[in-house]
Design an enzyme around this catalytic site. Structure first.
Site, short mmCIF file in Angstrom:
data_model
loop_
_atom_site.label_atom_id
_atom_site.label_comp_id
_atom_site.label_asym_id
_atom_site.label_seq_id
_atom_site.Cartn_x
_atom_site.Cartn_y
_atom_site.Cartn_z
N ASN A 109 -9.51 -25.91 16.11
CA ASN A 109 -9.10 -24.51 16.32
C ASN A 109 -8.69 -23.92 14.99
O ASN A 109 -8.22 -24.64 14.10
CB ASN A 109 -7.92 -24.47 17.30
CG ASN A 109 -7.40 -23.05 17.52
OD1 ASN A 109 -8.18 -22.12 17.71
ND2 ASN A 109 -6.08 -22.88 17.49
N SER A 138 -4.48 -21.80 9.61
CA SER A 138 -4.56 -23.26 9.68
C SER A 138 -5.73 -23.67 10.57
O SER A 138 -5.87 -23.14 11.68
CB SER A 138 -3.29 -23.85 10.29
OG SER A 138 -2.13 -23.40 9.65
#
Ligand code: NHR
Ligand code: GAR
Length: 214
Positions: A109, A138
């Protein structure tokens, strides 16, 4: 020639990260986007997939349906593509444990914050409200706990006085489009894995902030 990595991308919206991954796969050919699944029928990312001649599916939540029922239908849609890697790219539904555990170490993700800061929603506004001078994005492996999987790579951006959430979102997006394709490429090259809950690149633990945090 090693076999190309079958990448399945899950989206809910614009799909600019999907586009970045599609474009990079065209360049390096170690990975191929074999399908795009959206939970939103009007997601612009579906148009991007059509234009790139990539197969698409919509798995739309029915009213009154439980999370488990939805995820069973989603799991069936996913299985049809036999993916080696599942890429969540602005996918806005929390996934239940079964589906996450089925693809543990094969699902990543991109989240718009410097995790572990600001899991969940409204990350840009929360960074502004906290007076942060840096922010970012991130890429992490997905585990059942939301936005808590091991970080693979982060990108930082500065926060300037007078910035609003929209400006920050744009600045973060530009970085996302650079780091997400890179991580997909590492995975396709067989250099990246999740081992004992840690992100391992080239047989080394990347550490808590991901590879080359500064
Ligand atoms: N599922 C699991 N199990 N673990 C993760 O780390 C996940 C996940 C599903 C999606 C993306 C995530 C993000 O990058 C993601 C990571 C949606 C929500 C959310 O609250 C939170 C985080 C993420 C995606 N969704 C609401 C829900 O009830 C709906 C919000 C809406 O539709 O606007 O599913 O931030
Ligand atoms: C990205 O900024 C991504 O980090 C974020 O949504 C945007 C999707 O943009 N993801 C989440 O907020 C997940 N909860 P895109 O559709 O243009 O790739």
């Amino acid at each position: 020639m090693p076999k190309s990595c079958r990448v399945l991308v899950l989206i809910s919206g614009n799909g600019s990260n999907l586009q970045a991954v599609i474009d990079s796969c065209d360049d390096h050919l170690q990975a191929e986007v074999v399908g795009v699944i959206s939970n939103q029928p009007d997601a612009y990312g579906l148009m991007r997939a059509h234009l790139a001649e990539i197969d698409t599916s919509c798995v739309i939540a029915h009213s009154g349906e439980s999370r488990q029922e939805y995820d069973q239908r989603l799991a069936k849609a996913i299985e049809r593509y036999q993916p080696d890697l599942i890429v969540l790219a602005g996918f806005m539904r929390i996934l239940s444990n079964d589906i996450v555990n089925q693809y543990l170490g094969k699902m990543i993700n991109i989240h718009p914050s410097l995790l572990p800061k600001y899991p969940g929603m409204n990350t840009h506004q929360r960074a502004l409200d906290a007076g942060d001078t840096e922010h970012g994005a991130s890429v992490h492996f997905v585990i059942p706990e939301l936005d808590a999987g091991p970080v693979i790579l982060q990108a930082k951006i500065p926060v300037y006085e007078g910035d609003d959430a929209e400006v920050l979102a744009q600045r973060v997006h530009e970085q996302e489009h650079a780091i997400y394709p890179l991580v997909v490429k590492w995975f396709a090259q067989g250099r990246l894995a999740m081992v004992n809950g840690k992100a391992i690149l080239d047989d080394k633990d990347v550490g808590p902030s991901g590879y080359a945090p500064d």
